[in-house]
Write a protein that holds these residues in place. Structure first.
Motif, mmCIF file in Angstrom:
data_model
loop_
_atom_site.group_PDB
_atom_site.id
_atom_site.type_symbol
_atom_site.label_atom_id
_atom_site.label_comp_id
_atom_site.label_asym_id
_atom_site.label_seq_id
_atom_site.Cartn_x
_atom_site.Cartn_y
_atom_site.Cartn_z
ATOM 1 N N CYS A 110 1.054 -1.246 0.151
ATOM 2 C CA CYS A 110 0.272 -0.070 -0.325
ATOM 3 C C CYS A 110 0.896 1.295 -0.394
ATOM 4 O O CYS A 110 1.707 1.392 0.848
ATOM 5 C CB CYS A 110 -1.133 0.083 1.306
ATOM 6 S SG CYS A 110 -1.836 1.407 1.355
ATOM 7 N N VAL A 111 1.280 2.074 -0.807
ATOM 8 C CA VAL A 111 1.513 3.124 -1.026
ATOM 9 C C VAL A 111 0.069 4.875 -0.914
ATOM 10 O O VAL A 111 -0.493 4.879 -1.526
ATOM 11 C CB VAL A 111 1.581 2.840 -2.415
ATOM 12 C CG1 VAL A 111 2.949 4.715 -2.562
ATOM 13 C CG2 VAL A 111 2.411 2.387 -2.867
ATOM 14 N N GLY A 112 0.930 5.270 0.321
ATOM 15 C CA GLY A 112 -0.033 6.374 0.973
ATOM 16 C C GLY A 112 0.666 7.927 0.472
ATOM 17 O O GLY A 112 1.591 8.120 -0.066
ATOM 18 N N VAL A 113 0.239 8.496 -0.320
ATOM 19 C CA VAL A 113 0.236 9.952 -1.123
ATOM 20 C C VAL A 113 -0.367 10.657 -0.546
ATOM 21 O O VAL A 113 -1.846 10.964 0.055
ATOM 22 C CB VAL A 113 0.051 10.444 -1.588
ATOM 23 C CG1 VAL A 113 0.601 8.765 -3.753
ATOM 24 C CG2 VAL A 113 -1.593 9.707 -3.352
ATOM 25 N N PRO A 114 0.489 11.905 -0.416
ATOM 26 C CA PRO A 114 -0.668 12.983 -0.072
ATOM 27 C C PRO A 114 -1.378 14.617 -1.319
ATOM 28 O O PRO A 114 -1.223 15.045 -1.129
ATOM 29 C CB PRO A 114 0.347 14.363 0.754
ATOM 30 C CG PRO A 114 2.164 13.398 -0.350
ATOM 31 C CD PRO A 114 1.766 12.365 -0.447
ATOM 32 N N GLY A 115 -2.195 13.506 -1.963
ATOM 33 C CA GLY A 115 -3.227 13.956 -2.543
ATOM 34 C C GLY A 115 -4.492 13.281 -2.190
ATOM 35 O O GLY A 115 -4.073 12.064 -1.844
ATOM 36 N N VAL A 121 -5.665 12.964 -8.934
ATOM 37 C CA VAL A 121 -6.094 13.748 -9.337
ATOM 38 C C VAL A 121 -5.500 14.827 -8.844
ATOM 39 O O VAL A 121 -5.357 15.113 -7.347
ATOM 40 C CB VAL A 121 -7.670 13.491 -8.779
ATOM 41 C CG1 VAL A 121 -8.322 14.161 -9.337
ATOM 42 C CG2 VAL A 121 -7.839 12.036 -9.302
ATOM 43 N N SER A 122 -5.594 15.906 -9.201
ATOM 44 C CA SER A 122 -5.492 16.914 -8.891
ATOM 45 C C SER A 122 -4.148 17.496 -7.510
ATOM 46 O O SER A 122 -5.173 17.872 -6.719
ATOM 47 C CB SER A 122 -6.554 18.059 -8.973
ATOM 48 O OG SER A 122 -6.732 17.356 -10.164
ATOM 49 N N PRO A 123 -3.800 16.748 -6.818
ATOM 50 C CA PRO A 123 -2.522 17.127 -6.185
ATOM 51 C C PRO A 123 -2.366 18.658 -6.062
ATOM 52 O O PRO A 123 -1.655 19.035 -6.863
ATOM 53 C CB PRO A 123 -1.364 16.322 -5.515
ATOM 54 C CG PRO A 123 -1.385 16.231 -7.300
ATOM 55 C CD PRO A 123 -2.547 16.137 -8.494
ATOM 56 N N ALA A 124 -2.708 19.243 -4.758
ATOM 57 C CA ALA A 124 -2.134 20.586 -4.813
ATOM 58 C C ALA A 124 -0.237 20.984 -4.015
ATOM 59 O O ALA A 124 -0.259 21.398 -5.344
ATOM 60 C CB ALA A 124 -2.938 21.248 -3.642
#
Length: 392
Positions: A144-149, A159-162
């Motif tokens: 599992c990979v968690g991303v800040p977006g 999708v559209s990460p700030a």
């Protein structure tokens, strides 16, 4: 709650494994009670899982009269899973066995602005090195990979990460599988932190809101003890909610006055710089606050107030048992005080009387704990179990 005996969907190997993994069943009798199966049928299911190498019986459990039952556990040597949490400047990696015990970890400096290919290649290399360092390492089952977006529940794409330039539309799972051919699930970091907090022990709240405030702002919602993702996977994304009365600060979404643009750690660093204070990033800003820097303390309290104002609408609608504040800014007392003040001012007593407002119990480990839960769920899902059984 026991499942009716006629409901065969709840008696699959995956279901029985889930009962054991989540601590709901520690004996054959528990499996029978939870599934509604007869003792004989439940024992047969357990025997099958033991033969396949997924479960083991160890020691004895408490007796309710008569011979003490053998205790059921996941067999750790059945395989490994990997939990990854990506931040703007760091990556945390944990390798766990099938029983959920951590057997290796890595912490890496990264720059998410380098783009998905470069960052994920670095992560995969670290995972391979961590697994290679284990004695008699079992096979890798899932990751599992968690991303800040934001991550789409339908496509798995970012999708559209700030704050992730170059990552919009990135298929993280496909990129990882170029080098590591295992099942991969991708999830937003705030959702993982909510999962990790919920699974962190104690008495988990069935209804919980988790707000992550670091360089950016995110939110995860647990409803009925389960992570609520929404139809597209974006439930709880409060970062682009307009703050009433906020200055018209431009946001990455094209609007002005969004919560992320006025109250995130990155926004506060910019506000300090505009007033001649060089904080050298979010951590430096928090150091200023710990040294009682007046302007920093004021900005943190105002940011907490803005965050609490947005959260009050969610709390009034959802009526959770707990609101948990996590991320780097949760260590700032002024920020937490601002959140509390706004919530008590804008939520009626019937909402706040039963509400616990707390700082995360597990801190920066929350996302990795949540990612581990997701990776184990994926590894022992019906689809993956069937695929491994067919490959035998």
């Amino acid at each position: 709650m026991p499942t009716p005996a006629g409901d065969r969907s709840a008696t699959s190997p995956s279901e029985v494994l889930s009962l054991v993994r989540l601590g709901r069943a520690t004996s054959r009798a528990d499996v029978a009670r939870e599934t509604g199966l007869s003792a004989t049928t439940a024992a047969a299911r357990v025997e099958m899982l033991i033969r396949r190498g997924w479960l083991v019986e160890t020691g004895t459990g408490p007796s309710a009269g008569g011979r003490p039952p053998r205790r059921l556990e996941m067999r750790g040597a059945a395989g490994l899973v990997v939990a990854v949490s990506l931040g703007e400047r760091h990556a945390a990696i944990a390798v766990l066995d099938a029983a959920g015990r951590q057997v290796a970890e890595r912490h890496l400096p990264i720059a998410v602005s380098d783009g998905p290919e470069a960052v994920l290649r670095t992560v995969v290399t670290a995972v391979e090195e961590a697994v290679a360092g284990l004695d008699d390492a079992p096979p890798l089952l899932a990751m599992c990979v968690g991303v800040p977006g934001p991550v789409s529940a339908r496509t798995g794409l970012v999708v559209s990460p700030a704050r992730m330039p170059g990552w919009n539309g990135a298929d993280v799972a496909a990129i990882v599988r170029q080098w590591l051919p295992v099942p991969v699930i991708v999830q937003n970091d705030a959702n993982l932190m909510a999962l990790g907090e919920h699974a962190a022990g104690g008495s988990p709240a069935e209804q919980m809101v988790f707000v992550k405030v670091g360089s950016g702002i995110g939110c995860g919602v647990v409803a009925g003890g389960v992570l609520h993702r929404g139809s597209g996977g974006f439930a709880g994304d409060i970062s682009h909610t307009t703050v009433p009365g906020a200055p018209p600060v431009p946001c990455s979404c094209g609007r002005v006055g969004c919560l992320d643009a006025v109250a995130s750690g990155a926004a506060l660093v910019e506000q300090l710089a505009e007033r001649g204070v060089d904080s050298s990033g979010t951590e430096g800003m928090l150091d200023l606050a710990r040294d009682a820097h007046p302007l920093t303390t004021q900005l943190l309290r105002e940011a907490g107030g803005s965050t609490g104002t947005v959260l009050s609408t969610i709390l009034n609608f959802f009526n959770p048992e707990r609101l948990v504040i996590g991320g780097h800014l949760s260590s700032a007392e002024a920020f937490v005080a601002g959140v509390r003040s706004a919530i008590y001012a804008q939520c009626p007593p019937m909402i706040t009387d039963g509400l616990e407002i707390a700082v995360s119990r597990v801190g920066q480990q929350a996302a990795v704990l949540g990612a581990a839960r997701e990776a184990l769920d994926l590894a022992f899902s019906p689809k993956q179990l069937a695929a491994r059984a067919a490959a035998r």
